[in-house]
Design a protein around this motif. Structure first.
Motif, PDB file in Angstrom:
ATOM      1  N   VAL A 142       0.837  -1.204   0.000  1.00  0.00           N
ATOM      2  CA  VAL A 142       0.000   0.000   0.000  1.00  0.00           C
ATOM      3  C   VAL A 142       0.872   1.254   0.000  1.00  0.00           C
ATOM      4  O   VAL A 142       0.565   2.250  -0.691  1.00  0.00           O
ATOM      5  N   MET A 143       1.958   1.237   0.744  1.00  0.00           N
ATOM      6  CA  MET A 143       2.859   2.386   0.796  1.00  0.00           C
ATOM      7  C   MET A 143       3.515   2.632  -0.560  1.00  0.00           C
ATOM      8  O   MET A 143       3.758   3.782  -0.944  1.00  0.00           O
ATOM      9  N   ALA A 144       3.793   1.561  -1.304  1.00  0.00           N
ATOM     10  CA  ALA A 144       4.345   1.715  -2.653  1.00  0.00           C
ATOM     11  C   ALA A 144       3.303   2.351  -3.578  1.00  0.00           C
ATOM     12  O   ALA A 144       3.626   3.211  -4.407  1.00  0.00           O
ATOM     13  N   TYR A 145       2.056   1.932  -3.427  1.00  0.00           N
ATOM     14  CA  TYR A 145       0.959   2.523  -4.208  1.00  0.00           C
ATOM     15  C   TYR A 145       0.828   4.009  -3.893  1.00  0.00           C
ATOM     16  O   TYR A 145       0.653   4.844  -4.808  1.00  0.00           O
ATOM     17  N   ASP A 146       0.921   4.342  -2.621  1.00  0.00           N
ATOM     18  CA  ASP A 146       0.837   5.741  -2.192  1.00  0.00           C
ATOM     19  C   ASP A 146       1.927   6.581  -2.832  1.00  0.00           C
ATOM     20  O   ASP A 146       1.678   7.674  -3.354  1.00  0.00           O
ATOM     21  N   ARG A 147       3.178   6.095  -2.837  1.00  0.00           N
ATOM     22  CA  ARG A 147       4.301   6.820  -3.448  1.00  0.00           C
ATOM     23  C   ARG A 147       4.124   6.930  -4.957  1.00  0.00           C
ATOM     24  O   ARG A 147       4.479   7.950  -5.560  1.00  0.00           O
ATOM     25  N   CYS A 148       3.572   5.889  -5.567  1.00  0.00           N
ATOM     26  CA  CYS A 148       3.356   5.899  -7.016  1.00  0.00           C
ATOM     27  C   CYS A 148       2.367   6.993  -7.407  1.00  0.00           C
ATOM     28  O   CYS A 148       2.607   7.749  -8.357  1.00  0.00           O
ATOM     29  N   ILE A 149       1.263   7.100  -6.681  1.00  0.00           N
ATOM     30  CA  ILE A 149       0.265   8.130  -6.960  1.00  0.00           C
ATOM     31  C   ILE A 149       0.829   9.517  -6.670  1.00  0.00           C
ATOM     32  O   ILE A 149       0.630  10.465  -7.439  1.00  0.00           O
ATOM     33  N   ALA A 150       1.556   9.645  -5.557  1.00  0.00           N
ATOM     34  CA  ALA A 150       2.107  10.948  -5.150  1.00  0.00           C
ATOM     35  C   ALA A 150       3.078  11.495  -6.187  1.00  0.00           C
ATOM     36  O   ALA A 150       3.111  12.708  -6.441  1.00  0.00           O
ATOM     37  N   ILE A 151       3.869  10.618  -6.791  1.00  0.00           N
ATOM     38  CA  ILE A 151       4.897  11.061  -7.741  1.00  0.00           C
ATOM     39  C   ILE A 151       4.358  11.149  -9.168  1.00  0.00           C
ATOM     40  O   ILE A 151       4.676  12.091  -9.900  1.00  0.00           O
ATOM     41  N   CYS A 152       3.517  10.197  -9.550  1.00  0.00           N
ATOM     42  CA  CYS A 152       3.022  10.158 -10.923  1.00  0.00           C
ATOM     43  C   CYS A 152       1.830  11.092 -11.157  1.00  0.00           C
ATOM     44  O   CYS A 152       1.649  11.604 -12.253  1.00  0.00           O
ATOM     45  N   LYS A 153       1.003  11.307 -10.110  1.00  0.00           N
ATOM     46  CA  LYS A 153      -0.164  12.169 -10.247  1.00  0.00           C
ATOM     47  C   LYS A 153      -0.230  13.152  -9.070  1.00  0.00           C
ATOM     48  O   LYS A 153      -1.166  13.115  -8.262  1.00  0.00           O
ATOM     49  N   PRO A 154       0.751  14.031  -8.973  1.00  0.00           N
ATOM     50  CA  PRO A 154       0.812  14.933  -7.805  1.00  0.00           C
ATOM     51  C   PRO A 154      -0.383  15.873  -7.676  1.00  0.00           C
ATOM     52  O   PRO A 154      -0.789  16.206  -6.562  1.00  0.00           O
ATOM     53  N   LEU A 155      -0.966  16.301  -8.796  1.00  0.00           N
ATOM     54  CA  LEU A 155      -2.084  17.243  -8.752  1.00  0.00           C
ATOM     55  C   LEU A 155      -3.369  16.591  -8.241  1.00  0.00           C
ATOM     56  O   LEU A 155      -4.233  17.262  -7.674  1.00  0.00           O
ATOM     57  N   HIS A 156      -3.494  15.286  -8.469  1.00  0.00           N
ATOM     58  CA  HIS A 156      -4.707  14.581  -8.051  1.00  0.00           C
ATOM     59  C   HIS A 156      -4.480  13.733  -6.793  1.00  0.00           C
ATOM     60  O   HIS A 156      -5.380  13.017  -6.367  1.00  0.00           O
ATOM     61  N   TYR A 157      -3.293  13.833  -6.231  1.00  0.00           N
ATOM     62  CA  TYR A 157      -2.906  12.954  -5.127  1.00  0.00           C
ATOM     63  C   TYR A 157      -3.847  13.059  -3.926  1.00  0.00           C
ATOM     64  O   TYR A 157      -4.322  12.051  -3.392  1.00  0.00           O
ATOM     65  N   THR A 158      -4.140  14.282  -3.489  1.00  0.00           N
ATOM     66  CA  THR A 158      -4.969  14.460  -2.280  1.00  0.00           C
ATOM     67  C   THR A 158      -6.405  13.979  -2.490  1.00  0.00           C
ATOM     68  O   THR A 158      -7.079  13.608  -1.524  1.00  0.00           O
ATOM     69  N   ASN A 159      -6.871  13.992  -3.743  1.00  0.00           N
ATOM     70  CA  ASN A 159      -8.221  13.498  -4.019  1.00  0.00           C
ATOM     71  C   ASN A 159      -8.265  11.979  -4.112  1.00  0.00           C
ATOM     72  O   ASN A 159      -9.237  11.351  -3.677  1.00  0.00           O
ATOM     73  N   ILE A 160      -7.221  11.398  -4.681  1.00  0.00           N
ATOM     74  CA  ILE A 160      -7.186   9.941  -4.846  1.00  0.00           C
ATOM     75  C   ILE A 160      -6.905   9.244  -3.520  1.00  0.00           C
ATOM     76  O   ILE A 160      -7.584   8.298  -3.138  1.00  0.00           O
ATOM     77  N   ASN A 165      -7.243  10.115  -0.165  1.00  0.00           N
ATOM     78  CA  ASN A 165      -7.754  10.944   0.930  1.00  0.00           C
ATOM     79  C   ASN A 165      -7.850  10.127   2.218  1.00  0.00           C
ATOM     80  O   ASN A 165      -7.491   8.952   2.247  1.00  0.00           O
ATOM     81  N   LYS A 166      -8.347  10.744   3.273  1.00  0.00           N
ATOM     82  CA  LYS A 166      -8.395  10.075   4.579  1.00  0.00           C
ATOM     83  C   LYS A 166      -9.255   8.819   4.553  1.00  0.00           C
ATOM     84  O   LYS A 166      -8.923   7.805   5.170  1.00  0.00           O
ATOM     85  N   ARG A 167     -10.379   8.890   3.854  1.00  0.00           N
ATOM     86  CA  ARG A 167     -11.261   7.729   3.786  1.00  0.00           C
ATOM     87  C   ARG A 167     -10.571   6.564   3.079  1.00  0.00           C
ATOM     88  O   ARG A 167     -10.647   5.420   3.535  1.00  0.00           O
ATOM     89  N   VAL A 168      -9.905   6.865   1.981  1.00  0.00           N
ATOM     90  CA  VAL A 168      -9.181   5.827   1.235  1.00  0.00           C
ATOM     91  C   VAL A 168      -8.058   5.235   2.089  1.00  0.00           C
ATOM     92  O   VAL A 168      -7.852   4.015   2.115  1.00  0.00           O
ATOM     93  N   CYS A 169      -7.336   6.090   2.810  1.00  0.00           N
ATOM     94  CA  CYS A 169      -6.260   5.621   3.696  1.00  0.00           C
ATOM     95  C   CYS A 169      -6.797   4.652   4.741  1.00  0.00           C
ATOM     96  O   CYS A 169      -6.201   3.592   4.988  1.00  0.00           O
ATOM     97  N   GLY A 170      -7.929   5.020   5.352  1.00  0.00           N
ATOM     98  CA  GLY A 170      -8.534   4.155   6.360  1.00  0.00           C
ATOM     99  C   GLY A 170      -8.947   2.814   5.783  1.00  0.00           C
ATOM    100  O   GLY A 170      -8.739   1.762   6.408  1.00  0.00           O
ATOM    101  N   ARG A 171      -9.519   2.838   4.589  1.00  0.00           N
ATOM    102  CA  ARG A 171      -9.958   1.596   3.959  1.00  0.00           C
ATOM    103  C   ARG A 171      -8.771   0.723   3.562  1.00  0.00           C
ATOM    104  O   ARG A 171      -8.834  -0.514   3.684  1.00  0.00           O
ATOM    105  N   LEU A 172      -7.712   1.349   3.094  1.00  0.00           N
ATOM    106  CA  LEU A 172      -6.517   0.583   2.704  1.00  0.00           C
ATOM    107  C   LEU A 172      -5.880  -0.096   3.912  1.00  0.00           C
ATOM    108  O   LEU A 172      -5.475  -1.269   3.844  1.00  0.00           O
TER     109      LEU A 172
END
Length: 309
Positions: A115-133, A135-142
């Motif tokens: 999951v942490m690798a997925y988080d880094r992938c989104i943060a680096i590859c899609k920085p503008l959409h990172y906070t929407n993809i 978010n806190k709810r998604v983090c909790g579910r993951l």
């Protein structure tokens, strides 16, 4: 398979039979375990008390530290105690409980690192959409999914072990209870069960490792369009996670991606993912992360000021 069980306890061979080596190992692993508790607790407290460390990366890191403390506690205290005693025993129920907890927390850590690798992938590859993809709810579910995945995996392993018939001998050539050493003691043909164990543990480890490799491959490809400064910053952030992944997944794949056989090197390899990696995680993440180091300095300076008052 008829469950004929005449065994009420197991005798562990431990890490070593040499008394001199055992005394040295006792001091060493006691220091290691204290470092695991202190280092990971420090990370958890630092992240929870610092508002600047509220990103998903640190949210996952705090859970990783909690899992590391819990995972090492399953085996380390028993190992440390057994290094000082002549007869190392564990009850049948205690053995099954240790097996369940070890696989539950170990598999949870595997999923969490993925999951942490997925988080880094989104943060680096899609920085503008990172906070929407992410978010806190998604983090909790993951995080919840990692716990559920670890629980399901552990239930399968435990049910396999409970169904095994044990009629003696009851000596386990290891320092904790695991599936492969128990399969070796079973009074039945365990070939099919060994395949199930390899499929359950090994495939999970290998599959998650492949996902991790793909995630970082995607990150490396996306960095080609970045500036040299941006590439260095992204690589610096990911290098800590890659180091942890290699240290944890390498030994796990070696132990579980094979039939139900045991090797003399298994005990030393197991030390890596049960004790060494949980100890190194705080060092790897703090020494290479300026934000965490600065937060720890603020936490420490705040405590000093309060004590002076």
């Amino acid at each position: 398979m008829e469950n004929k069980n005449n065994v009420t306890e197991f005798i562990l061979h431990g890490l070593t039979q040499d008394k001199t080596v055992a005394k040295v190992c006792f001091s060493l692993f006691l220091l290691f375990y204290a470092s695991i508790i202190f280092g990971n607790l420090l990370i958890i407290i630092t992240i929870k008390t610092n508002e600047q460390l509220n990103s998903p990366m640190y949210f996952f890191l705090s859970y990783l530290s909690f899992v590391d403390i819990s995972y090492s506690t399953v085996t380390a205290p028993k190992l440390i105690y057994d290094l000082l005693v002549e007869k190392k025993t564990i009850s049948f129920v205690g053995c099954i409980a240790q097996l369940f907890a070890g696989h539950f927390l170990g598999c949870t850590e595997i999923f969490l690192l993925t999951v942490m690798a997925y988080d880094r992938c989104i943060a680096i590859c899609k920085p503008l959409h990172y906070t929407n993809i992410v978010n806190k709810r998604v983090c909790g579910r993951l995080v919840a999914a990692t716990w559920v995945g670890g629980f399901v995996h552990s239930v399968v392993q435990t049910l396999v072990a409970i169904q095994l018939p044990f009629c003696g001998p009851n000596e386990i050539d290891h320092y904790f209870c695991d599936v492969h050493p128990l399969l070796k003691l079973a009074c039945a043909d365990t070939y099919v069960i060994g395949v199930i164990v390899a499929a359950n543990s090994g495939v999970i480890s290998l599959s998650c490792f492949v996902v991790l490799v793909v995630s970082y491959a995607v990150i490396l490809v996306s960095l080609r369009t970045r500036s040299s400064e941006g590439r260095l910053k992204a690589l610096y952030t990911c290098s800590s996670h890659i180091t942890v992944v290699v240290l944890f997944f390498g030994p796990c794949i070696f132990i579980y991606m094979r039939p139900s056989t045991t090797f003399s090197a298994d005990k030393m390899v197991s030390v890596f993912y049960t004790i060494v990696t949980p100890m190194l995680n705080p060092l790897i993440y703090t020494l290479r992360n300026e934000e965490v180091k600065n937060a720890m300095k603020k936490l420490w300076s705040g405590k000093v000021k309060r004590s002076e008052k």
